[in-house]
Write a protein that holds these residues in place. Structure first.
Motif, PDB file in Angstrom:
ATOM      1  N   LYS A  73       0.834  -1.205   0.000  1.00 46.96           N
ATOM      2  CA  LYS A  73       0.000   0.000   0.000  1.00 46.96           C
ATOM      3  C   LYS A  73       0.860   1.243   0.000  1.00 46.96           C
ATOM      4  O   LYS A  73       0.524   2.245  -0.621  1.00 46.96           O
ATOM      5  CB  LYS A  73      -0.911   0.007   1.237  1.00 46.96           C
ATOM      6  CG  LYS A  73      -1.999  -1.044   1.214  1.00 46.96           C
ATOM      7  CD  LYS A  73      -2.811  -0.990   2.512  1.00 46.96           C
ATOM      8  CE  LYS A  73      -3.855  -2.085   2.560  1.00 46.96           C
ATOM      9  NZ  LYS A  73      -4.585  -2.063   3.845  1.00 46.96           N
ATOM     10  N   GLY A  74       1.971   1.154   0.728  1.00 46.72           N
ATOM     11  CA  GLY A  74       2.914   2.260   0.749  1.00 46.72           C
ATOM     12  C   GLY A  74       2.444   3.413   1.604  1.00 46.72           C
ATOM     13  O   GLY A  74       1.396   4.001   1.356  1.00 46.72           O
ATOM     14  N   ALA A  75       3.208   3.725   2.626  1.00 43.73           N
ATOM     15  CA  ALA A  75       2.906   4.911   3.430  1.00 43.73           C
ATOM     16  C   ALA A  75       3.212   6.149   2.594  1.00 43.73           C
ATOM     17  O   ALA A  75       4.251   6.219   1.950  1.00 43.73           O
ATOM     18  CB  ALA A  75       3.744   4.900   4.705  1.00 43.73           C
ATOM     19  N   PRO A  76       2.315   7.107   2.541  1.00 41.72           N
ATOM     20  CA  PRO A  76       2.522   8.297   1.701  1.00 41.72           C
ATOM     21  C   PRO A  76       3.542   9.250   2.305  1.00 41.72           C
ATOM     22  O   PRO A  76       3.234  10.378   2.677  1.00 41.72           O
ATOM     23  CB  PRO A  76       1.122   8.924   1.658  1.00 41.72           C
ATOM     24  CG  PRO A  76       0.509   8.534   2.958  1.00 41.72           C
ATOM     25  CD  PRO A  76       1.038   7.162   3.265  1.00 41.72           C
ATOM     26  N   ILE A 209       4.802   8.530   8.755  1.00 42.87           N
ATOM     27  CA  ILE A 209       4.188   7.211   8.579  1.00 42.87           C
ATOM     28  C   ILE A 209       2.895   7.192   9.388  1.00 42.87           C
ATOM     29  O   ILE A 209       2.937   7.286  10.609  1.00 42.87           O
ATOM     30  CB  ILE A 209       5.115   6.077   9.055  1.00 42.87           C
ATOM     31  CG1 ILE A 209       6.494   6.188   8.418  1.00 42.87           C
ATOM     32  CG2 ILE A 209       4.481   4.715   8.736  1.00 42.87           C
ATOM     33  CD1 ILE A 209       7.508   5.192   8.981  1.00 42.87           C
ATOM     34  N   PRO A 210       1.752   7.070   8.753  1.00 42.27           N
ATOM     35  CA  PRO A 210       0.492   7.103   9.502  1.00 42.27           C
ATOM     36  C   PRO A 210       0.381   5.945  10.488  1.00 42.27           C
ATOM     37  O   PRO A 210       0.935   4.860  10.273  1.00 42.27           O
ATOM     38  CB  PRO A 210      -0.573   6.976   8.406  1.00 42.27           C
ATOM     39  CG  PRO A 210       0.117   7.387   7.143  1.00 42.27           C
ATOM     40  CD  PRO A 210       1.548   6.944   7.312  1.00 42.27           C
ATOM     41  N   GLU A 211      -0.323   6.192  11.562  1.00 41.23           N
ATOM     42  CA  GLU A 211      -0.570   5.139  12.547  1.00 41.23           C
ATOM     43  C   GLU A 211      -1.298   3.971  11.886  1.00 41.23           C
ATOM     44  O   GLU A 211      -2.216   4.158  11.091  1.00 41.23           O
ATOM     45  CB  GLU A 211      -1.405   5.687  13.696  1.00 41.23           C
ATOM     46  CG  GLU A 211      -1.546   4.705  14.860  1.00 41.23           C
ATOM     47  CD  GLU A 211      -2.302   5.340  16.018  1.00 41.23           C
ATOM     48  OE1 GLU A 211      -3.262   6.078  15.753  1.00 41.23           O
ATOM     49  OE2 GLU A 211      -1.914   5.110  17.176  1.00 41.23           O
ATOM     50  N   GLY A 212      -0.853   2.755  12.198  1.00 40.44           N
ATOM     51  CA  GLY A 212      -1.453   1.573  11.615  1.00 40.44           C
ATOM     52  C   GLY A 212      -0.884   1.183  10.267  1.00 40.44           C
ATOM     53  O   GLY A 212      -1.300   0.187   9.676  1.00 40.44           O
ATOM     54  N   ARG A 213       0.086   1.954   9.751  1.00 43.73           N
ATOM     55  CA  ARG A 213       0.709   1.642   8.469  1.00 43.73           C
ATOM     56  C   ARG A 213       2.189   1.336   8.686  1.00 43.73           C
ATOM     57  O   ARG A 213       2.760   1.632   9.745  1.00 43.73           O
ATOM     58  CB  ARG A 213       0.558   2.831   7.512  1.00 43.73           C
ATOM     59  CG  ARG A 213      -0.882   3.179   7.188  1.00 43.73           C
ATOM     60  CD  ARG A 213      -1.549   2.146   6.296  1.00 43.73           C
ATOM     61  NE  ARG A 213      -1.028   2.211   4.944  1.00 43.73           N
ATOM     62  CZ  ARG A 213      -1.479   3.040   4.009  1.00 43.73           C
ATOM     63  NH1 ARG A 213      -2.440   3.900   4.293  1.00 43.73           N
ATOM     64  NH2 ARG A 213      -0.968   3.021   2.788  1.00 43.73           N
ATOM     65  N   LEU A 214       2.812   0.765   7.660  1.00 41.02           N
ATOM     66  CA  LEU A 214       4.214   0.379   7.748  1.00 41.02           C
ATOM     67  C   LEU A 214       4.989   0.953   6.574  1.00 41.02           C
ATOM     68  O   LEU A 214       4.427   1.239   5.516  1.00 41.02           O
ATOM     69  CB  LEU A 214       4.352  -1.152   7.737  1.00 41.02           C
ATOM     70  CG  LEU A 214       3.594  -1.927   8.816  1.00 41.02           C
ATOM     71  CD1 LEU A 214       3.734  -3.424   8.576  1.00 41.02           C
ATOM     72  CD2 LEU A 214       4.114  -1.559  10.190  1.00 41.02           C
ATOM     73  N   ALA A 215       6.283   1.099   6.764  1.00 37.21           N
ATOM     74  CA  ALA A 215       7.185   1.514   5.696  1.00 37.21           C
ATOM     75  C   ALA A 215       8.459   0.685   5.789  1.00 37.21           C
ATOM     76  O   ALA A 215       8.805   0.177   6.855  1.00 37.21           O
ATOM     77  CB  ALA A 215       7.509   3.005   5.797  1.00 37.21           C
ATOM     78  N   SER A 216       9.148   0.539   4.671  1.00 39.73           N
ATOM     79  CA  SER A 216      10.422  -0.179   4.665  1.00 39.73           C
ATOM     80  C   SER A 216      11.569   0.808   4.783  1.00 39.73           C
ATOM     81  O   SER A 216      11.407   2.016   4.589  1.00 39.73           O
ATOM     82  CB  SER A 216      10.569  -0.989   3.370  1.00 39.73           C
ATOM     83  OG  SER A 216      10.755  -0.115   2.269  1.00 39.73           O
ATOM     84  N   TYR A 217      12.738   0.282   5.077  1.00 37.18           N
ATOM     85  CA  TYR A 217      13.939   1.123   5.144  1.00 37.18           C
ATOM     86  C   TYR A 217      14.189   1.788   3.788  1.00 37.18           C
ATOM     87  O   TYR A 217      14.589   2.952   3.723  1.00 37.18           O
ATOM     88  CB  TYR A 217      15.145   0.284   5.565  1.00 37.18           C
ATOM     89  CG  TYR A 217      15.020  -0.301   6.948  1.00 37.18           C
ATOM     90  CD1 TYR A 217      15.321   0.472   8.076  1.00 37.18           C
ATOM     91  CD2 TYR A 217      14.578  -1.602   7.149  1.00 37.18           C
ATOM     92  CE1 TYR A 217      15.194  -0.051   9.351  1.00 37.18           C
ATOM     93  CE2 TYR A 217      14.445  -2.133   8.426  1.00 37.18           C
ATOM     94  CZ  TYR A 217      14.749  -1.345   9.515  1.00 37.18           C
ATOM     95  OH  TYR A 217      14.613  -1.858  10.782  1.00 37.18           O
ATOM     96  N   ASP A 218      13.939   1.041   2.707  1.00 40.81           N
ATOM     97  CA  ASP A 218      14.125   1.607   1.371  1.00 40.81           C
ATOM     98  C   ASP A 218      13.173   2.771   1.130  1.00 40.81           C
ATOM     99  O   ASP A 218      13.549   3.771   0.509  1.00 40.81           O
ATOM    100  CB  ASP A 218      13.891   0.525   0.309  1.00 40.81           C
ATOM    101  CG  ASP A 218      15.011  -0.502   0.261  1.00 40.81           C
ATOM    102  OD1 ASP A 218      16.036  -0.284   0.931  1.00 40.81           O
ATOM    103  OD2 ASP A 218      14.854  -1.523  -0.425  1.00 40.81           O
ATOM    104  N   GLN A 219      11.927   2.650   1.605  1.00 38.71           N
ATOM    105  CA  GLN A 219      10.964   3.733   1.412  1.00 38.71           C
ATOM    106  C   GLN A 219      11.375   4.991   2.172  1.00 38.71           C
ATOM    107  O   GLN A 219      11.190   6.108   1.678  1.00 38.71           O
ATOM    108  CB  GLN A 219       9.569   3.269   1.854  1.00 38.71           C
ATOM    109  CG  GLN A 219       8.928   2.284   0.886  1.00 38.71           C
ATOM    110  CD  GLN A 219       7.633   1.696   1.418  1.00 38.71           C
ATOM    111  OE1 GLN A 219       7.501   1.428   2.617  1.00 38.71           O
ATOM    112  NE2 GLN A 219       6.676   1.475   0.533  1.00 38.71           N
ATOM    113  N   ILE A 220      11.928   4.807   3.355  1.00 36.72           N
ATOM    114  CA  ILE A 220      12.414   5.957   4.116  1.00 36.72           C
ATOM    115  C   ILE A 220      13.584   6.618   3.379  1.00 36.72           C
ATOM    116  O   ILE A 220      13.663   7.850   3.284  1.00 36.72           O
ATOM    117  CB  ILE A 220      12.841   5.552   5.537  1.00 36.72           C
ATOM    118  CG1 ILE A 220      11.647   4.993   6.325  1.00 36.72           C
ATOM    119  CG2 ILE A 220      13.459   6.728   6.275  1.00 36.72           C
ATOM    120  CD1 ILE A 220      10.574   6.007   6.605  1.00 36.72           C
TER     121      ILE A 220
END
Length: 281
Positions: A73-76, A209-220
């Motif tokens: 889904k990807g954190a925006p 990063i919205p609460e309840g969502r996840l992100a990867s190190y690459d996305q950061i």
């Protein structure tokens, strides 16, 4: 929060540790209750009160497939408003964090004579020590057995004078982990972060990063404009001094595995499941 709530978390954490290690086998209620040293009835009730969902539903939030779906889904991160980063329905109030960042050298020049007030408090995820300098949160560190709060504070802020004053911090504590359903924010929560320019960029990205969502190190790494720096991003995340409020627990590996956490993997898993349950609720 009371000492009883910390004991509850310790019981739940043992069950979560077993659940996570064996999620593919879907441990039974009796197995989990045994890990928590409770009867099935009391475990089911206690767990549901703590998490807001049943142990079975909670386990779904800790599966590899659920984590992968969240990453897809990807954190925006690129367009999320900084102020909206920690607005969470699960906390029953709007929670905002504003960062004041300084480099170690800048703080050293201005740090003489400063006092850090601190106290040890309970939370849904166990005890933590909270440190505050001039009204700004300077440290939120979850405690494990044997940890000495004063040593942790002295290592993080060696230039300041420590003063134990839990009473003075109660207003902050009630905003971080509210104890009533109608708790509200009177003003943004200010945090004082000391780090390099790179670290500050990473920690600011975590707030998006919205609460309840996840992100990867690459996305950061992508979000801060340095797509090849995922390893350095991981190091910066691991040195985050303000747990929970700067949500490093929401960053996992791109494979969907949760990865490590400064304050224990079971605590990270507890936070992620707890937040997911509240957002879905």
């Amino acid at each position: 929060m009371t000492t009883a709530s910390t004991y509850t978390y310790q019981q739940i954490a043992r069950a979560i540790e077993h659940l996570t290690a064996n999620f593919r086998e879907q441990p039974s209620l009796s197995e989990l209750a045994e890990k928590a040293n409770l009867s099935e009835f009391h475990f089911q009730r206690l767990f549901t009160e703590w998490a807001g969902v049943s142990p079975k539903k909670f386990s779904q939030y800790l599966t590899l497939e659920h984590a992968k779906n969240q990453l897809r889904k990807g954190a925006p991160l690129s367009d999320a408003a900084h102020e909206a980063g920690l607005s969470g329905t699960g906390r029953l109030h709007d929670l905002f964090v504003t960062i004041e960042g300084v480099t170690p050298g800048q703080f050293k020049q201005a740090g003489s004579g400063l006092v850090l007030a601190y106290g040890v408090f309970d939370s849904p995820f166990g005890k933590y020590v909270l440190g505050e300098i001039n009204g700004k949160i300077a440290l939120l560190h979850f405690l494990n057995d044997g940890d000495e709060p004063e040593s942790i504070l002295a290592n993080a802020w060696p230039e300041v004078t420590l003063r134990q004053d839990a009473e003075a911090l109660h207003e902050l504590v009630n905003q971080i982990f509210p104890t009533t359903a109608n708790a509200t924010m009177s003003h943004p929560l200010p945090v004082l972060l000391r780090g390099s320019a790179f670290q500050l960029k990473v920690w600011e990205a975590l707030l998006k990063i919205p609460e309840g969502r996840l992100a990867s190190y690459d996305q950061i790494a992508e979000a801060i404009g340095q797509p090849t720096a995922s390893r350095a991003v991981g190091t910066a995340i691991g040195s985050n001094p303000i747990g929970y409020l700067i949500p490093c627990h929401r960053v996992i590996k791109k494979t969907g595995l949760f990865g490590g956490y400064r304050w224990g993997v079971e605590r990270k898993q507890a936070m992620l499941g707890w937040e997911a349950a509240r957002v879905d609720g």
